[in-house]
Design an enzyme around this catalytic site. Sequence first.
Site, PDB file in Angstrom:
ATOM      1  N   LYS A   1       4.341   1.314  -0.743  1.00 25.37           N
ATOM      2  CA  LYS A   1       5.664   1.594  -1.603  1.00 25.37           C
ATOM      3  C   LYS A   1       5.074   0.863  -3.014  1.00 25.37           C
ATOM      4  O   LYS A   1       5.881   1.013  -4.052  1.00 25.37           O
ATOM      5  CB  LYS A   1       6.752   0.719  -1.344  1.00 25.37           C
ATOM      6  CG  LYS A   1       7.065   1.216   0.174  1.00 25.37           C
ATOM      7  CD  LYS A   1       8.590   1.520   0.090  1.00 25.37           C
ATOM      8  CE  LYS A   1       8.917   1.940   1.562  1.00 25.37           C
ATOM      9  NZ  LYS A   1       9.787   2.948   1.741  1.00 25.37           N
TER      10      LYS A   1
ATOM     11  N   LYS B   1       0.753  -1.272  -0.066  1.00 22.99           N
ATOM     12  CA  LYS B   1       0.217   0.055  -0.050  1.00 22.99           C
ATOM     13  C   LYS B   1       0.798   1.133  -0.128  1.00 22.99           C
ATOM     14  O   LYS B   1       0.706   2.171  -0.505  1.00 22.99           O
ATOM     15  CB  LYS B   1      -0.924   0.017   1.089  1.00 22.99           C
ATOM     16  CG  LYS B   1      -2.070  -1.196   1.065  1.00 22.99           C
ATOM     17  CD  LYS B   1      -2.848  -0.862   2.238  1.00 22.99           C
ATOM     18  CE  LYS B   1      -3.803  -2.188   2.349  1.00 22.99           C
ATOM     19  NZ  LYS B   1      -4.632  -2.593   3.735  1.00 22.99           N
TER      20      LYS B   1
END
Length: 153
Positions: free
Chosen positions: A66, A64
């Site tokens: 990276k 979520k």
Amino acid sequence: MAKTQTLIKLKAIARDLRKKGKRLVFTNGCFDLLHPGHIKVLKEAKQKGDILIVAVNSDSSIKKIKGPSRPILKEKARIKLLEHIDLIDYIIIFKTPTPYSLIKALKPDVLVKGGDWQKKDIVGSDLVGQVHRVKLSPRHSTTAIIKIIKERS
């Protein structure tokens, strides 16, 4: 006792350690592709107190934050590496975008983050007595390592 703990167990451990006068230090991160920058943060964190608690982003939270190509190393591998670092006393995994609820529950005395974070942006800084930022080398980051690997291939 195992280094990696659940929140329920770690809360009880933290409470007992505080009763014994121990100073609890908390840091968190992805710890993907462990590198010298990680070790520097852990070393300075450990110097700030008696017990070092390291919160590790779950695989889903890293994706979520990276993107879909991360993490490079899966959660179990990252935990296995961290469990062998003597500086670390306890490890906990978190699935949320930030470790705010962990910091609130564990009530550490000191919060440590890399110097790439501005103090005002450090999650949980409003919950602890002391925040310490570790000066880092820009060459020692997972993103920089990935970039070098891509350039060389």
